[in-house]
Write a protein that holds these residues in place. Structure first.
Motif, PDB file in Angstrom:
ATOM      1  N   TYR A 151      18.645 -17.493   7.178  1.00 52.50           N
ATOM      2  CA  TYR A 151      17.934 -17.242   8.431  1.00 52.50           C
ATOM      3  C   TYR A 151      16.771 -16.277   8.252  1.00 52.50           C
ATOM      4  N   VAL A 152      17.016 -15.126   7.613  1.00 52.69           N
ATOM      5  CA  VAL A 152      15.936 -14.132   7.503  1.00 52.69           C
ATOM      6  C   VAL A 152      14.817 -14.654   6.609  1.00 52.69           C
ATOM      7  N   SER A 153      15.144 -15.507   5.641  1.00 54.62           N
ATOM      8  CA  SER A 153      14.112 -16.059   4.760  1.00 54.62           C
ATOM      9  C   SER A 153      13.240 -17.060   5.500  1.00 54.62           C
ATOM     10  N   VAL A 154      13.871 -18.048   6.131  1.00 51.21           N
ATOM     11  CA  VAL A 154      13.082 -19.116   6.752  1.00 51.21           C
ATOM     12  C   VAL A 154      12.388 -18.638   8.021  1.00 51.21           C
ATOM     13  N   SER A 155      12.974 -17.667   8.739  1.00 55.91           N
ATOM     14  CA  SER A 155      12.291 -17.158   9.927  1.00 55.91           C
ATOM     15  C   SER A 155      11.035 -16.393   9.541  1.00 55.91           C
ATOM     16  N   ALA A 156      11.079 -15.709   8.393  1.00 53.95           N
ATOM     17  CA  ALA A 156       9.874 -15.032   7.911  1.00 53.95           C
ATOM     18  C   ALA A 156       8.803 -16.049   7.524  1.00 53.95           C
ATOM     19  N   ILE A 157       9.218 -17.153   6.914  1.00 61.15           N
ATOM     20  CA  ILE A 157       8.263 -18.200   6.536  1.00 61.15           C
ATOM     21  C   ILE A 157       7.684 -18.873   7.779  1.00 61.15           C
ATOM     22  N   ALA A 158       8.555 -19.149   8.772  1.00 60.90           N
ATOM     23  CA  ALA A 158       8.099 -19.807   9.996  1.00 60.90           C
ATOM     24  C   ALA A 158       7.119 -18.939  10.766  1.00 60.90           C
ATOM     25  N   ALA A 159       7.226 -17.613  10.610  1.00 58.60           N
ATOM     26  CA  ALA A 159       6.316 -16.712  11.321  1.00 58.60           C
ATOM     27  C   ALA A 159       4.887 -16.814  10.811  1.00 58.60           C
ATOM     28  N   ILE A 160       4.708 -17.350   9.603  1.00 58.70           N
ATOM     29  CA  ILE A 160       3.357 -17.493   9.051  1.00 58.70           C
ATOM     30  C   ILE A 160       2.546 -18.488   9.867  1.00 58.70           C
ATOM     31  N   ALA A 161       3.207 -19.535  10.339  1.00 55.38           N
ATOM     32  CA  ALA A 161       2.540 -20.546  11.182  1.00 55.38           C
ATOM     33  C   ALA A 161       3.248 -20.568  12.525  1.00 55.38           C
ATOM     34  N   PRO A 162       2.953 -19.594  13.397  1.00 52.95           N
ATOM     35  CA  PRO A 162       3.720 -19.455  14.637  1.00 52.95           C
ATOM     36  C   PRO A 162       3.482 -20.592  15.616  1.00 52.95           C
ATOM     37  N   SER A 163       4.556 -20.956  16.304  1.00 51.24           N
ATOM     38  CA  SER A 163       4.480 -21.919  17.398  1.00 51.24           C
ATOM     39  C   SER A 163       5.368 -21.383  18.510  1.00 51.24           C
ATOM     40  N   PRO A 164       5.225 -21.874  19.741  1.00 53.21           N
ATOM     41  CA  PRO A 164       6.067 -21.367  20.832  1.00 53.21           C
ATOM     42  C   PRO A 164       7.548 -21.501  20.512  1.00 53.21           C
ATOM     43  N   GLY A 165       8.244 -20.352  20.476  1.00 56.85           N
ATOM     44  CA  GLY A 165       9.663 -20.360  20.155  1.00 56.85           C
ATOM     45  C   GLY A 165       9.962 -20.777  18.734  1.00 56.85           C
ATOM     46  N   ALA A 166       8.943 -20.764  17.863  1.00 60.14           N
ATOM     47  CA  ALA A 166       9.094 -21.210  16.466  1.00 60.14           C
ATOM     48  C   ALA A 166       9.598 -22.655  16.407  1.00 60.14           C
ATOM     49  N   VAL A 167       9.292 -23.435  17.432  1.00 56.26           N
ATOM     50  CA  VAL A 167       9.744 -24.825  17.477  1.00 56.26           C
ATOM     51  C   VAL A 167       9.062 -25.620  16.373  1.00 56.26           C
ATOM     52  N   GLY A 168       9.835 -26.356  15.633  1.00 52.61           N
ATOM     53  CA  GLY A 168       9.301 -27.199  14.576  1.00 52.61           C
ATOM     54  C   GLY A 168       9.454 -26.568  13.216  1.00 52.61           C
ATOM     55  N   GLY A 169       8.647 -25.549  12.937  1.00 50.24           N
ATOM     56  CA  GLY A 169       8.674 -24.941  11.612  1.00 50.24           C
ATOM     57  C   GLY A 169      10.024 -24.343  11.269  1.00 50.24           C
ATOM     58  N   LEU A 170      10.609 -23.574  12.189  1.00 52.13           N
ATOM     59  CA  LEU A 170      11.903 -22.947  11.920  1.00 52.13           C
ATOM     60  C   LEU A 170      13.002 -23.993  11.774  1.00 52.13           C
ATOM     61  N   ASP A 171      12.959 -25.036  12.584  1.00 51.86           N
ATOM     62  CA  ASP A 171      13.995 -26.065  12.524  1.00 51.86           C
ATOM     63  C   ASP A 171      14.019 -26.756  11.169  1.00 51.86           C
ATOM     64  N   VAL A 172      12.849 -27.186  10.720  1.00 55.98           N
ATOM     65  CA  VAL A 172      12.767 -27.877   9.432  1.00 55.98           C
ATOM     66  C   VAL A 172      13.163 -26.945   8.295  1.00 55.98           C
ATOM     67  N   ALA A 173      12.701 -25.685   8.363  1.00 55.61           N
ATOM     68  CA  ALA A 173      13.023 -24.734   7.300  1.00 55.61           C
ATOM     69  C   ALA A 173      14.515 -24.436   7.258  1.00 55.61           C
ATOM     70  N   LEU A 174      15.153 -24.324   8.422  1.00 57.69           N
ATOM     71  CA  LEU A 174      16.596 -24.078   8.445  1.00 57.69           C
ATOM     72  C   LEU A 174      17.366 -25.249   7.838  1.00 57.69           C
ATOM     73  N   ILE A 175      16.966 -26.462   8.193  1.00 56.28           N
ATOM     74  CA  ILE A 175      17.636 -27.642   7.626  1.00 56.28           C
ATOM     75  C   ILE A 175      17.467 -27.674   6.116  1.00 56.28           C
ATOM     76  N   ALA A 176      16.252 -27.405   5.646  1.00 58.47           N
ATOM     77  CA  ALA A 176      16.012 -27.392   4.197  1.00 58.47           C
ATOM     78  C   ALA A 176      16.831 -26.301   3.521  1.00 58.47           C
ATOM     79  N   GLY A 177      16.924 -25.125   4.147  1.00 59.37           N
ATOM     80  CA  GLY A 177      17.701 -24.040   3.558  1.00 59.37           C
ATOM     81  C   GLY A 177      19.181 -24.364   3.488  1.00 59.37           C
ATOM     82  N   LEU A 178      19.716 -24.967   4.536  1.00 58.94           N
ATOM     83  CA  LEU A 178      21.142 -25.305   4.542  1.00 58.94           C
ATOM     84  C   LEU A 178      21.467 -26.396   3.527  1.00 58.94           C
TER      85      LEU A 178
END
Length: 345
Positions: A276-303
């Motif tokens: 979580y802390v890794s992918v949320s930091a990565i998703a913050a580089i390309a912010p979107s409302p509620g981190a929708v999209g970037g965080l979801d894909v990154a979490l799936i890839a991380g898991l």
């Protein structure tokens, strides 16, 4: 003493939600890429969604409790950053409304606007309100980095697995799936680059404006550091600020961990925290409302990188986002409407 403004300068003003064109286009690009991924992997998405139908509701209840506790942690953190002590129930309600606003604007701008408005209504000047928000944000960044280091120490094998997964994803882009993802990313890139190019052509003084903006950023950073030093000199405020900042990402990790357990996919808590802390930091580089999209894909890839099946990872992320984002939108919108009607905001 906190800076206050006269009552006539503190009247209600409409909440503004202005964002730059580039941020909006970037958010559009991220969503476009995620839509392409969803279409390409429709079977996996359907299977992951079906797994939630048989999820353990006791674990899901724990995830819901963690979400509610996030609002309390946000209240404690904001209280530590403010030079005054407002009514706690009112401040808690403001954090619920700020959580809703955060999912309307990227990079937490919605929550900042709500908290800024609340502090102005409480009598703080604009400068004091901006400093409080800056301290809050800076504490969040610092504690996030500390948690990332601690999680990497707790789960070093997971960090290795994530690196290997990133390498495999790079090779996947040469295949058919990669072409679909690349198409979505190309749409997003075009949506960002073309307007930016038009702006550059239309503004010959862009370099001068950028230099002035950099100067203001440095001055603001120095001011925030001075204010942070003042907070640290007050043990009570410092404890609330750092405790609230540290607990928030931990609660997100707990919610994700609980959803994973609910779909019978046990993953060590240290590994979930690292992901979580890794992918949320990565998703913050390309912010979107509620981190929708970037965080979801990154979490799936991380898991999937730590051995979770694709269907289980998709189901867990859908459940996590449903509990932490989509369901709280309803009470958040209602609380925001009430606060505005009662002129708290």
């Amino acid at each position: 003493m906190p800076e206050r403004v006269p009552e006539q300068e503190n009247r209600a003003r409409p909440l503004s939600a202005g964002g730059s064109l580039s941020q909006a286009m970037l958010a559009f690009g991220i969503v476009a890429a995620v839509v392409v991924l969803g279409v390409v992997h429709r079977g996996t998405v359907d299977e992951g969604g079906d797994s939630l139908a048989t999820a353990d509701w006791e674990w899901l209840a724990l995830a819901c409790a963690a979400t509610v506790t996030m609002w309390a942690a946000g209240t404690v953190k904001q209280l530590g950053a403010m030079p005054v002590t407002p009514p706690l129930r009112k401040l808690f309600a403001v954090q619920v409304a700020a959580n809703f606003a955060n999912h309307l604007l990227p990079a937490g701008a919605g929550g900042m606007a709500v908290n800024m408005r609340f502090m102005r209504r409480e009598g703080l000047s604009r400068a004091a309100s901006v400093r409080a928000i800056g301290i809050n944000s800076m504490a969040g960044v610092v504690t996030h980095l500390l948690l990332l280091v601690c999680a990497a120490m707790l789960a070093p094998s997971a960090l290795t697995d994530l690196g290997a997964r990133a390498s495999r994803l790079g090779h996947a882009f040469t295949g058919g799936v990669g072409r679909g993802v690349a198409l979505g990313l190309a749409i997003g890139a075009g949506a960002v680059v073309l307007p930016a190019f038009a702006v550059v052509l239309g503004r010959r003084d862009l370099r001068r404006r950028a230099a002035a903006r950099l100067g203001r950023t440095r001055a603001r950073l120095r001011s925030e550091l001075r204010e942070l030093n003042a907070v640290l000199s007050d043990p009570g405020r410092a404890a609330m600020l750092w405790l609230g900042s540290m607990v928030t990402p931990l609660l997100h990790a707990v919610a994700l961990y609980a959803v994973l357990q609910s779909v019978d996919t046990p993953v060590p808590m240290g590994t979930v925290l690292l992901i979580y802390v890794s992918v949320s930091a990565i998703a913050a580089i390309a912010p979107s409302p509620g981190a929708v999209g970037g965080l979801d894909v990154a979490l799936i890839a991380g898991l999937t990188g730590v051995g979770v099946s694709s269907a289980a990872a998709v189901g867990a992320v859908i459940g996590y986002r449903m509990i932490t984002v989509w369901l709280p939108l309803v009470p958040g919108a209602c609380v925001l409407a009430v606060l505005v009607r009662r002129r708290v905001l």
